[in-house]
Design a protein around this motif. Structure first.
Motif, short mmCIF file in Angstrom:
data_model
loop_
_atom_site.label_atom_id
_atom_site.label_comp_id
_atom_site.label_asym_id
_atom_site.label_seq_id
_atom_site.Cartn_x
_atom_site.Cartn_y
_atom_site.Cartn_z
N MET A 1 0.81 -1.21 0.00
CA MET A 1 0.00 0.00 0.00
C MET A 1 0.84 1.26 0.00
O MET A 1 0.36 2.34 0.33
N ILE A 2 2.10 1.13 -0.41
CA ILE A 2 2.89 2.35 -0.53
C ILE A 2 2.31 3.22 -1.63
O ILE A 2 2.07 2.75 -2.73
N HIS A 230 1.76 -6.45 -3.02
CA HIS A 230 0.40 -5.97 -3.16
C HIS A 230 0.37 -4.85 -4.21
O HIS A 230 1.39 -4.61 -4.86
N HIS A 238 3.78 -4.66 -6.49
CA HIS A 238 5.16 -4.46 -6.03
C HIS A 238 5.41 -5.30 -4.79
O HIS A 238 4.48 -5.61 -4.04
N HIS A 240 7.23 -5.98 -1.05
CA HIS A 240 7.89 -5.42 0.14
C HIS A 240 8.82 -6.42 0.80
O HIS A 240 9.46 -6.11 1.80
ZN ZN Z 1 3.17 -1.29 -0.96
#
Ligand code: ZN
Ligand code: ZN
Length: 339
Positions: A1-2, A230, A238, A240
């Motif tokens: 969720m970046i 996600h 992408h 993490h």
């Molecule tokens: Zn992210």
């Protein structure tokens, strides 16, 4: 969720005027490195053809970069699921999350126990009557995933679920990766919130650490799938973390050494964490790199739950951007930290 806070506005100028001419003055070593990278990324879903482009690295060095645009989705594994739907859903029906240095399954029970897991009674992410989990999916899930800073009525206690089908097929990322690594200055080796960490051979970005405090502070979750990746509408899919069984690997040229999995934004290769003996190298530096094994300087990834694929950059980084027509000046973006 970046989120991708660095939204480069597309210029109104014709694309032709923005496209730097193919850089010509490369050395034999740079040409060889370019050819090597082209071969290694052949399994990614590439838009156009990779090229050699001028770039200004994070420390201000003018350099030549490997430029590649990929569709922001893995070429070799499925994505999701992310949020379970009810508190009785199994691990197969949900994704994963990082808690206290471990990758936890986000199954129904995990959602039901959030108040206990985080020691905070404000967590209540499901309807106590029906067991249904409060979820934002479909288009709105992707909108929230792309902007967790959004304070316009975003409710507390939601599971944010952005699936690949809702971001369209046009989300791409363009990478400028130095063909010849250049030593970092202090600041140019830091991993910033708006810089990727690297690119996996399946075309997926290794992203900067997910902003867990921001996400958890709003009592939201943006679960990863079983590959600790996600989706948001800026960056697409992408990672993490790096998880076994997710993404293309290339055997190292040295027996027993961990497999190679991608390239970092400073141009050094990235290898899996563990060698054939099940151990990680014992001589890694703060960036998780070492110059050993006859492979030149390279990185080994962290355990997935560390939420930081490598520790820092030894070299100056190039650029990653959602704009395929952008030019790369990585030194221009080094402002004060974002909130
Ligand atoms: Zn992210
Ligand atoms: Zn190594």
């Amino acid at each position: 969720m970046i989120p991708s806070p660095r939204m480069i506005a597309r210029s109104v100028l014709p694309a032709l005027m923005l496209t730097a001419p193919a850089a010509q003055a490369q050395t034999e070593a740079e040409t060889a490195r370019f050819d090597q990278l082209v071969a290694r990324f052949q399994t990614a879903t590439i838009v156009g053809v990779p090229s050699i482009a001028d770039c200004i690295l994070s420390g201000g060095t003018k350099s030549l970069c490997f430029k590649i645009t990929t569709v922001a989705a893995p070429s070799d594994h499925i994505t999701g699921p992310f949020c379970p739907r009810t508190i009785s859903d199994t691990a197969e029906q949900g994704g994963t999350w990082f808690v206290d240095g471990k990758v936890r399954d986000v199954d129904g029970a995990f959602i039901a126990n959030l108040a206990e897991i985080y020691g905070d009674d404000a967590w209540q992410m499901y309807d106590p009557e029906t067991g249904e989990i409060y979820r934002r999916g479909e288009e709105i899930g992707c909108i929230v995933a792309g902007d967790p800073h959004n304070e316009t009525g975003q409710p507390d206690n939601i599971c944010v679920d952005c699936e690949l089908g809702y971001i369209g097929t046009t989300v791409t990322q363009t990478y400028f990766i130095p063909l010849t690594p250049v030593a970092a200055t202090d600041i140019s080796g830091r991993i910033g919130p708006d810089s990727g960490i690297g690119l996996a051979f399946n075309g997926v970005k290794f992203d900067a650490p997910a902003p867990m405090d921001l996400i958890l502070g709003g009592h939201t979750l943006g679960p990863f799938d079983d590959c600790t990746g996600h989706i948001n509408p800026h960056t697409g899919y992408h990672y993490h973390g790096v998880t076994d069984g997710c993404g293309a690997r290339i055997s190292a040229d040295v027996d027993g050494h961990a497999d190679m999995i991608g390239v970092a934004m400073d141009g050094f290769d990235i290898y899996a964490r563990l060698g054939a003996d099940g151990a990680e190298p014992d001589d890694l530096d703060a960036c998780r790199g070492h110059d050993a094994d006859g492979l030149g300087y390279h990185y080994h990834v962290n355990a997935a739950a560390e939420n930081q694929v490598i520790g820092c950059f030894t070299g100056q980084t190039g650029c990653s951007t959602g704009d395929p027509d952008a030019i790369c000046d990585a030194s221009a973006r080094r402002g004060p930290p974002r909130p």
